[in-house]
Design a protein around this motif. Structure first.
Motif, short mmCIF file in Angstrom:
data_model
loop_
_atom_site.label_atom_id
_atom_site.label_comp_id
_atom_site.label_asym_id
_atom_site.label_seq_id
_atom_site.Cartn_x
_atom_site.Cartn_y
_atom_site.Cartn_z
N ALA A 61 35.80 57.38 44.59
CA ALA A 61 37.22 57.46 44.94
C ALA A 61 37.88 58.46 44.00
N ALA A 62 38.99 59.01 44.46
CA ALA A 62 39.76 59.96 43.64
C ALA A 62 41.07 59.31 43.25
N LEU A 63 41.49 59.55 42.00
CA LEU A 63 42.72 58.95 41.49
C LEU A 63 43.42 59.98 40.62
N ARG A 64 44.72 60.11 40.82
CA ARG A 64 45.48 61.10 40.05
C ARG A 64 46.32 60.41 38.99
N GLY A 65 46.36 61.01 37.83
CA GLY A 65 47.15 60.43 36.75
C GLY A 65 47.12 61.34 35.53
N TYR A 66 47.32 60.73 34.38
CA TYR A 66 47.40 61.49 33.13
C TYR A 66 46.40 60.91 32.14
N MET A 67 45.70 61.82 31.44
CA MET A 67 44.74 61.39 30.44
C MET A 67 45.50 60.95 29.18
N ALA A 68 45.27 59.73 28.75
CA ALA A 68 45.88 59.29 27.49
C ALA A 68 45.15 59.98 26.34
N PRO A 69 45.81 60.18 25.21
CA PRO A 69 45.12 60.79 24.06
C PRO A 69 43.81 60.05 23.81
N GLU A 74 34.75 63.13 21.20
CA GLU A 74 33.95 63.61 22.34
C GLU A 74 34.37 62.80 23.56
N ALA A 75 34.95 63.51 24.51
CA ALA A 75 35.59 62.80 25.61
C ALA A 75 34.63 62.57 26.76
N ASP A 76 33.82 61.51 26.65
CA ASP A 76 33.10 61.07 27.83
C ASP A 76 33.69 59.75 28.31
N PHE A 77 34.75 59.35 27.64
CA PHE A 77 35.41 58.08 27.92
C PHE A 77 36.88 58.31 27.68
N PHE A 78 37.70 58.08 28.67
CA PHE A 78 39.13 58.17 28.40
C PHE A 78 39.90 57.22 29.30
N VAL A 79 41.17 57.08 28.97
CA VAL A 79 42.05 56.17 29.71
C VAL A 79 42.92 57.01 30.63
N LEU A 80 42.92 56.67 31.91
CA LEU A 80 43.77 57.35 32.87
C LEU A 80 44.99 56.47 33.12
N ALA A 81 46.17 57.07 32.95
CA ALA A 81 47.41 56.31 33.10
C ALA A 81 48.26 56.92 34.21
N ARG A 82 49.10 56.07 34.75
CA ARG A 82 49.99 56.51 35.84
C ARG A 82 50.97 57.58 35.36
N GLU A 83 51.49 57.40 34.15
CA GLU A 83 52.50 58.32 33.59
C GLU A 83 51.95 58.92 32.30
#
Lengths: 151, 581
Positions: A61-69, A74-83
């Motif tokens: 699935a595809a989801l649009r949002g903003y990468m949290a700091p 090494e970014a193989d793990f990040f938090v995707l947030a709505r804002e």
């Protein structure tokens, strides 16, 4: 409901058109979810996953949002947030993440984007409580084997 | 954010550890004022390893063990470091007077002086209600009066409830570590009478590495339950684990310890607990939970006899039940929503949580339940979203929630009526730098900044008259107040209220990069880039050291006049309750 059906039938057409115009990207094949689609019910006693999200478990699935700091360099793990995440240390705390964040595990490590840049992430949907073994970060929804592109 | 917060929380500790060998540090610190009989942890930190036979801690020249009736614990290497400490948990001094505490390692010595005090008179107040307007500046109060009561030819059409209170004082809010405080340390002063450091709740900020291991001081909520059998209530519209409500009962160096704070809440014995933040109560497997274990804390509260409410209707009915003496009410997974969002704009999480009670309803329910205790009660009510709106420079939301505070105060004043047995205080915990400097008039020509009228050109705003709730039903008017914040990151000034949701003034550029003006406002008509005056790692506005304005009424409130330290709020409450005698 009619509007919802209309939208879902149009989206693949639009995505296909975009894929024709833009450099090839894997986004076209994945069903697009919005943050509003993830949960169908909210209460003090917890949220419930939407039937639409549950139907996509194990699929892309595809989801649009903003990468949290990023939590680690090494970014193989990040938090995707709505804002965009721009919380202040004293009006919020590190325990104070929005409830509807999505954790993204990338297929390959990548440079993090600006937290103010909207991105689209494609990955395999996974639900259920999961504690990241490295960071201890607890998530309810994840996109695995994911890749992303700035919008 | 997450990372920088962790760094902020622990940096002071790291700095302390790296200090060169010097004199020992004694907690409670010099010039501490301690209520007679209140519990505190005595801790002495030595700069190096000290053998027990060389170590000496005295109180007014007598060995500490004799004064306190038991010997302090000796820790040869605290946290594995080459430094010794002594710690005496739950110490107390019952005789008022001046105490000099000295510590020596055989070579160096250090001393501090404490004042131990007791109430000068017998108990005068049966109940104490402390209202906290988080981050509430004078400009918030002035704007609340303009919007809620109206102003015509320079005269207000009415006053706020807080304007009617007879006692007033300017409050100094600085902490032991810095002139600028945060909500944790500020509320800590009100609840313990001690000054501590940014991020600290119910503890002195020592060198301990475990945020829960620092020397504790007892809170008013604990003392009044133990000594007087009073009931304690905690009411907020933030997460109930947030700094101000947590300060009523919690002991941690790190205010972000939401899960330990939730566990401490269960142990605190508080009778009424109302706010947001159910995420820290739900077991880990539940979507929306922030816990890292399988404990269901709502069930744990129920097992201890708490009635539970999760919305405005259930709150009213549970509180009305005469058998309810312990009440837990949680109304949002996170923070509750501002009055502007709940009543008028329907932004934030209002669509997810449409039945959140108003702070006035929470206050009414708390009074109903707490007043069932014949021994009286201590209630803390926080309007916590004033600060959460001031931080992102969202003036309108902060003003509506200042009116919310005043409405809630009115509920308590009406309840207290002519009882003359209830001390009521309303006070900010700290301030933000805000000034109302003009009126924007959309009918003026030119760019938005040219539409700002000052002096005679300001005239008066045209907010509609307040509705039955006390708020103008629309904040989006053609002549509106213009307020400026003293400290800010780069941001786009739009000269308009943020109808689309709470302002997010700045966003970070790159990982660990500077905060820059949030581009989503760039294209709003008339938006003007303002370059910040804060360091570039600041995402929002900040607290100021400006005095806060306290108002009070009821027995014991005459203690408040002129300038006071924030610790005197605790002392005056303790004295009104006749504590320490």
């Amino acid at each position: 409901m009619a509007a919802r059906r209309h939208t879902t039938t149009r989206r693949p057409v639009l995505a296909a058109a975009a894929a024709f115009l833009l450099p090839p990207n894997p986004v076209a094949a994945a069903e697009r979810l919005a943050f509003d689609d993830l949960y169908s019910g909210w209460s003090v006693m917890g949220a419930s996953f939407s039937p639409r999200l549950l139907a996509l478990v194990g699929q892309e699935a595809a989801l649009r949002g903003y990468m949290a700091p990023p939590l680690k360099a090494e970014a193989d793990f990040f938090v995707l947030a709505r804002e965009p995440m721009a919380l202040c240390p004293f009006c919020s705390s590190d325990a104070d993440w929005p409830v509807d964040i999505v954790v993204v595990y990338l297929r390959r490590q990548a440079q993090p984007t600006d937290p103010g840049t909207r991105i689209e992430v494609v990955g395999r949907v996974e639900t259920g409580s999961w504690t990241d073994p490295d960071s201890g970060f607890v998530s309810q929804i994840r996109l695995r084997d994911a890749r992303f592109r700035p919008l | 954010m997450r990372r920088s917060n962790l760094i902020q929380a622990f940096l002071p500790l790291a700095v302390l550890w790296s200090l060169p060998a010097g004199a020992q540090t004694i907690y409670p610190i010099n010039r501490a004022e301690i209520l007679a009989g209140a519990h505190f942890d005595l801790k002495v930190e030595f700069p190096g390893v000290v053998a027990t036979d060389r170590l000496r801690v005295t109180v007014n020249g007598r060995p500490a063990a004799d004064v306190f009736g038991r010997a302090p614990d000796y820790i040869e290497r605290e946290d594995g470091q080459a430094a010794s400490s002594v710690m005496l948990r739950d110490a107390a001094l019952t005789a008022p007077g001046v105490y000099t505490v000295a510590a020596s390692d055989g070579e160096h010595s250090a001393s501090v002086t404490w004042e131990v005090y007791a109430a000068p008179t017998a108990r005068r107040a049966r109940n104490v209600i402390l209202f906290v307007g988080d981050g509430m500046a004078v400009a918030n109060v002035t704007a609340a009066r303009i919007l809620s009561r109206g102003i015509e030819q320079g005269r207000y059409r009415g006053t706020l409830a807080m304007d009617t209170l007879p006692q007033m004082a300017m409050v100094g809010t600085s902490g032991s570590d810095s002139i600028i405080t945060d909500s944790a340390n500020a509320a800590h002063a009100y609840n313990t009478g001690h000054k501590s450091a940014v991020n600290a709740l119910g503890v002195y900020a020592s060198r301990a590495r475990d945020s829960l291991a620092h020397p504790r001081v007892e809170t008013l909520g604990s003392i009044v339950q133990r000594d007087l059998g009073m009931a304690v209530g905690i009411v907020t519209n933030t997460e109930i684990q947030d700094a101000t409500p947590a300060a009523v009962f919690a002991h941690t160096r790190r205010r972000a310890d939401y899960l330990p704070i939730t566990d401490q809440m269960l142990e605190s014995g508080a009778s009424v607990i109302l706010g947001g933040g159910s995420a820290s109560f739900l077991p880990q497997g539940t979507p929306g939970s922030r816990r890292r274990d399988g404990r269901n804390m709502i069930d744990a509260f129920r097992q201890q006899g708490y009635a539970f409410a999760d919305a405005g209707e259930s709150l009213a009915s549970v509180a009305a039940d005469p058998n309810t003496t312990k009440l837990l009410g949680l109304f949002n997974l996170g923070n509750m929503d501002t009055a502007l969002d709940r009543f008028y704009l329907r932004q934030g999480t209002v669509s997810r949580f449409p039945n959140q009670p108003d702070l006035t309803e929470q206050t009414r329910a708390a009074l109903q339940v707490l007043s069932r205790n014949p021994a009286g009660f201590f209630l803390m009510v926080e309007s916590g979203l004033i600060d959460k709106a001031n931080h992102p420079l969202d003036f309108e939301r902060s003003v509506y929630d200042t009116i919310l505070l005043d409405n809630s105060l009115k509920v308590a004043l009406d309840w207290a009526g002519n009882r003359n047995d209830t001390m009521i205080i309303v006070v900010p915990d700290h301030t933000q730098g805000i000034g109302i400097y003009g009126v924007v008039d959309d009918s003026r020509p030119g760019e938005m900044r040219d539409r700002v009228g000052t002096y005679a050109e300001a005239g008066f705003p045209n907010y509609p008259a307040a509705d039955a709730r006390g708020y103008p039903p629309s904040v989006d008017v053609s002549r509106r107040l213009t307020a400026g914040y003293a400290a800010f990151p780069d941001y786009y000034e739009t000269f308009r209220p943020h109808l689309e949701g709470q302002n997010v003034p700045a966003v970070q550029q790159g990982s660990g990069g500077p905060y820059v003006a949030n581009p989503i406002y760039r294209d709003q008509p008339g938006a003007m880039l303002r370059l910040g005056n804060l360091p570039r790692d600041a995402s929002t506005g900040v607290h100021t050291v400006d005095d806060g304005v306290l108002r009070a009424t009821g027995p014991g409130s005459e203690r408040f006049h002129g300038f006071i330290d924030n610790t005197l709020v605790f002392r005056a409450m303790a004295e009104a309750l006749g504590l320490g005698r």
